[in-house]
Design a protein around this motif. Structure first.
Motif, PDB file in Angstrom:
ATOM      1  N   THR A 403       0.829  -1.200   0.000  1.00 20.89           N
ATOM      2  CA  THR A 403       0.000   0.000   0.000  1.00 20.89           C
ATOM      3  C   THR A 403       0.864   1.251   0.000  1.00 20.89           C
ATOM      4  O   THR A 403       2.048   1.218   0.348  1.00 20.89           O
ATOM      5  N   LYS A 404       0.251   2.340  -0.376  1.00 21.18           N
ATOM      6  CA  LYS A 404       0.934   3.633  -0.391  1.00 21.18           C
ATOM      7  C   LYS A 404       0.267   4.549   0.616  1.00 21.18           C
ATOM      8  O   LYS A 404      -0.939   4.797   0.535  1.00 21.18           O
ATOM      9  N   PRO A 405       1.008   5.045   1.613  1.00 19.85           N
ATOM     10  CA  PRO A 405       0.389   5.955   2.588  1.00 19.85           C
ATOM     11  C   PRO A 405      -0.034   7.257   1.931  1.00 19.85           C
ATOM     12  O   PRO A 405       0.685   7.809   1.100  1.00 19.85           O
ATOM     13  N   ILE A 406      -1.199   7.726   2.305  1.00 23.79           N
ATOM     14  CA  ILE A 406      -1.756   8.949   1.750  1.00 23.79           C
ATOM     15  C   ILE A 406      -1.948   9.953   2.875  1.00 23.79           C
ATOM     16  O   ILE A 406      -2.510   9.629   3.917  1.00 23.79           O
ATOM     17  N   ALA A 407      -1.476  11.155   2.670  1.00 22.48           N
ATOM     18  CA  ALA A 407      -1.652  12.198   3.673  1.00 22.48           C
ATOM     19  C   ALA A 407      -3.109  12.623   3.736  1.00 22.48           C
ATOM     20  O   ALA A 407      -3.831  12.604   2.739  1.00 22.48           O
ATOM     21  N   GLY A 408      -3.554  12.974   4.927  1.00 19.98           N
ATOM     22  CA  GLY A 408      -4.932  13.416   5.078  1.00 19.98           C
ATOM     23  C   GLY A 408      -5.189  13.938   6.469  1.00 19.98           C
ATOM     24  O   GLY A 408      -4.290  14.020   7.306  1.00 19.98           O
ATOM     25  N   THR A 409      -6.431  14.300   6.724  1.00 13.33           N
ATOM     26  CA  THR A 409      -6.821  14.785   8.036  1.00 13.33           C
ATOM     27  C   THR A 409      -7.140  13.616   8.944  1.00 13.33           C
ATOM     28  O   THR A 409      -7.683  12.603   8.507  1.00 13.33           O
ATOM     29  N   THR A 410      -6.792  13.751  10.203  1.00 13.49           N
ATOM     30  CA  THR A 410      -7.027  12.733  11.215  1.00 13.49           C
ATOM     31  C   THR A 410      -7.652  13.398  12.427  1.00 13.49           C
ATOM     32  O   THR A 410      -7.204  14.478  12.823  1.00 13.49           O
ATOM     33  N   PRO A 411      -8.692  12.789  13.006  1.00 19.39           N
ATOM     34  CA  PRO A 411      -9.338  13.407  14.174  1.00 19.39           C
ATOM     35  C   PRO A 411      -8.326  13.745  15.262  1.00 19.39           C
ATOM     36  O   PRO A 411      -7.512  12.921  15.659  1.00 19.39           O
ATOM     37  N   GLY A 412      -8.352  14.992  15.709  1.00 18.15           N
ATOM     38  CA  GLY A 412      -7.457  15.439  16.769  1.00 18.15           C
ATOM     39  C   GLY A 412      -6.191  16.103  16.282  1.00 18.15           C
ATOM     40  O   GLY A 412      -5.479  16.713  17.070  1.00 18.15           O
ATOM     41  N   TYR A 413      -5.887  15.996  14.979  1.00 16.82           N
ATOM     42  CA  TYR A 413      -4.680  16.607  14.432  1.00 16.82           C
ATOM     43  C   TYR A 413      -5.081  17.825  13.601  1.00 16.82           C
ATOM     44  O   TYR A 413      -5.938  17.740  12.715  1.00 16.82           O
ATOM     45  N   ALA A 414      -4.450  18.957  13.891  1.00 20.04           N
ATOM     46  CA  ALA A 414      -4.844  20.205  13.243  1.00 20.04           C
ATOM     47  C   ALA A 414      -4.337  20.292  11.814  1.00 20.04           C
ATOM     48  O   ALA A 414      -4.930  20.975  10.996  1.00 20.04           O
ATOM     49  N   SER A 415      -3.225  19.617  11.504  1.00 22.58           N
ATOM     50  CA  SER A 415      -2.655  19.658  10.161  1.00 22.58           C
ATOM     51  C   SER A 415      -2.859  18.318   9.470  1.00 22.58           C
ATOM     52  O   SER A 415      -3.176  17.307  10.107  1.00 22.58           O
ATOM     53  N   GLU A 416      -2.670  18.334   8.162  1.00 24.27           N
ATOM     54  CA  GLU A 416      -2.598  17.068   7.449  1.00 24.27           C
ATOM     55  C   GLU A 416      -1.446  16.249   8.016  1.00 24.27           C
ATOM     56  O   GLU A 416      -0.386  16.782   8.332  1.00 24.27           O
ATOM     57  N   VAL A 417      -1.635  14.952   8.109  1.00 22.18           N
ATOM     58  CA  VAL A 417      -0.607  14.075   8.653  1.00 22.18           C
ATOM     59  C   VAL A 417      -0.468  12.869   7.737  1.00 22.18           C
ATOM     60  O   VAL A 417      -1.451  12.388   7.162  1.00 22.18           O
ATOM     61  N   ILE A 418       0.754  12.378   7.602  1.00 27.63           N
ATOM     62  CA  ILE A 418       0.990  11.136   6.887  1.00 27.63           C
ATOM     63  C   ILE A 418       1.572  10.123   7.852  1.00 27.63           C
ATOM     64  O   ILE A 418       2.440  10.454   8.663  1.00 27.63           O
ATOM     65  N   PHE A 419       1.061   8.906   7.801  1.00 28.89           N
ATOM     66  CA  PHE A 419       1.505   7.825   8.678  1.00 28.89           C
ATOM     67  C   PHE A 419       2.010   6.667   7.829  1.00 28.89           C
ATOM     68  O   PHE A 419       1.385   6.299   6.834  1.00 28.89           O
ATOM     69  N   ALA A 420       3.126   6.091   8.229  1.00 24.52           N
ATOM     70  CA  ALA A 420       3.591   4.827   7.661  1.00 24.52           C
ATOM     71  C   ALA A 420       3.679   3.845   8.820  1.00 24.52           C
ATOM     72  O   ALA A 420       4.515   3.999   9.712  1.00 24.52           O
ATOM     73  N   ASP A 421       2.781   2.885   8.844  1.00 26.84           N
ATOM     74  CA  ASP A 421       2.721   2.009  10.012  1.00 26.84           C
ATOM     75  C   ASP A 421       2.194   0.628   9.608  1.00 26.84           C
ATOM     76  O   ASP A 421       1.058   0.279   9.917  1.00 26.84           O
TER      77      ASP A 421
END
Length: 466
Positions: A403-421
């Motif tokens: 899969t390819k991580p996609i940046a986006g909005t996450t509840p509780g985070y004010a900025s766009e965030v990208i996660f690789a996990d």
């Protein structure tokens, strides 16, 4: 370029030959990036770093041994048995003592009077919120939250806007607790605590001082437990009635002592970070003084119910106990991973925090890259480089590598965030992950690792990518 032609060394640096790089041979390649050969899984940069980190890895092993000894003693004192692993349903009234034993074990390990460790905490932020509610009430106008976020150093911006742009915990303070933030404590020029400012920060009506142990999403030094203890003494000298709450996420078992041992009234954190040992599937904890743990428990459940209710169906209790027992070892592997990442990335010209070979106080490693004379943090200099770094980590993960991580909005985070996990437990940063908010200076934060060797493999893919 250099390519390995030697046999694979032992996985543990103690057995690596001192002159392991002398067995390298020079081979021409059309690529400008070092690559592993068929007989070795690491690129030469990683092999060199591992060989040089032998003293640091040995020190981590000593830390693991000391912490494991403390954990083992707590298990024995609580007389943990297999009957504690059974789950419960409904209200959880028929639970066979597992909750009580787990709370006792955890409290002894962190040096607290009491603890509540529950699957019903669905994140570390949830646990921290319940802990803060033990001290504070929404709408209070007399609260002072002493915070150490670098983001808050920005001048001439109201604190509310800062929190809107800030960390997850800042979002909680703003959106959930609705507290009146009277004063922030800024960092000193060296990135540490401003002790002079702290010495005059509190007022007689100050109710709570909040200390964030880890760097979080900021380019600063994480706090040692000794520094937290010094801060607590300064706070209590100014106002003995001021409560001290420590956000302990990412810090558990990185040192041989925990904040309650130096005077913290409460600590809180997540079980899918350090204390879950990469096995706990969910949950969080609050620990500290008994009165305030019970108050936090009442916020988790309801007044009058406290710690006496809550089912744990299935095999969760066994995972909690086993994960807690394994935590010192898993944290040790993660610390070795941060040392390795720092050593390799620094050798490639990237600015890292913490610096290579300095003592760790949490399991987070951050990176910046120098471009000309400007530091463009994540750096990797740009949004594109931050995305590329995280994509390389995802490709090197055991789960979701396709899969390819996609940046986006996450509840509780004010900025766009990208996660690789690519982890076995969703969001388990104690396994191996990296992430970063997509805002300047584009810093990538690396966490966890069940074994440092995985970071060695990941770094090869990262170096090819960036």
């Amino acid at each position: 370029m250099w390519v390995l032609s030697c046999a694979i060394p032992s996985a543990y640096p103690a057995h690596l030959p001192k002159a392991s790089l002398s067995t390298l041979t020079t081979v021409r390649s059309s690529s400008l990036v070092s690559v592993p050969t068929l007989d070795h899984p690491f690129v030469p940069e990683v092999v060199k770093a591992v060989d040089s980190l032998y003293p640091e890895f040995r020190a981590v092993d000593n830390l693991v041994a000391r912490n494991t000894s403390r954990v083992l003693k707590a298990f024995q004192n609580a007389r943990v048995g297999s009957h504690h692993f059974g789950g419960s349903t409904g209200y959880g009234h028929d639970e066979a003592g597992g909750r009580e034993a787990l709370d006792q074990v955890f409290a002894e390990i962190v040096g607290a009077e009491s603890a509540i460790v529950r699957s019903q905490f669905f994140s570390g932020t949830h646990a921290i919120t319940c802990a803060l509610f033990a001290f504070l009430r929404p709408g209070d106008e007399t609260n002072v939250i002493i915070s150490f976020w670098q983001l808050l150093v920005l001048p001439m911006i109201p604190w509310r806007k800062l929190l809107e742009r800030g960390t997850l915990l800042g979002w909680v303070l703003l959106k959930i607790l609705e507290l009146s933030i009277e004063k922030f404590l800024y960092l000193a020029e060296d990135g540490g605590l401003d002790w002079d400012a702290l010495g005059s920060a509190l007022r007689p009506h100050t109710k709570c001082a909040l200390i964030q142990r880890s760097c979080g999403y900021s380019w600063r030094q994480s706090l040692s437990v000794d520094e937290i203890g010094k801060a607590i003494k300064i706070i209590k000298m100014q106002n003995p009635n001021c409560f001290v709450m420590v956000d302990n996420c990412y810090g558990e078992f990185v040192e041989m002592i925990e904040p309650p041992m130096v005077g913290a009234d409460l600590i809180a954190g997540s079980l899918i970070k350090n204390p879950g040992g990469t096995i706990a599937p969910c949950g969080g904890y609050v620990a500290g003084r008994r009165k305030w743990v019970e108050a936090a428990a009442a916020r988790l459940s309801a007044p009058g119910l406290g710690i006496d209710c809550g089912s744990t169906p299935g095999d969760i209790m066994r995972a909690f106990f086993q994960g807690l027992f394994l935590s010192p070892q898993m944290v040790g592997e993660a610390v070795k991973g941060t040392l390795l990442v720092a050593e390799v990335m620094a050798s490639k010209g990237y600015k890292v925090q913490p610096l290579p070979r300095v003592p760790r106080h949490d399991t987070v490693q951050a990176h910046e890259h120098f471009v000309g004379t400007a530091i463009l943090a994540v750096q990797l200099g740009s949004r594109e480089h931050l995305l590329a770094f995280c994509e390389a980590v995802q490709r090197s993960s055991p789960v979701g590598s396709f899969t390819k991580p996609i940046a986006g909005t996450t509840p509780g985070y004010a900025s766009e965030v990208i996660f690789a996990d690519g982890t076995f437990i969703d969001g388990s940063t104690s396994e191996l992950s990296c992430d970063g908010p997509l805002r300047e200076p584009f810093t990538v934060f690396c966490q966890g690792g069940t074994h440092w060797i995985q970071w060695g493999l990941v770094l090869g893919e990262v170096l090819k990518t960036i």
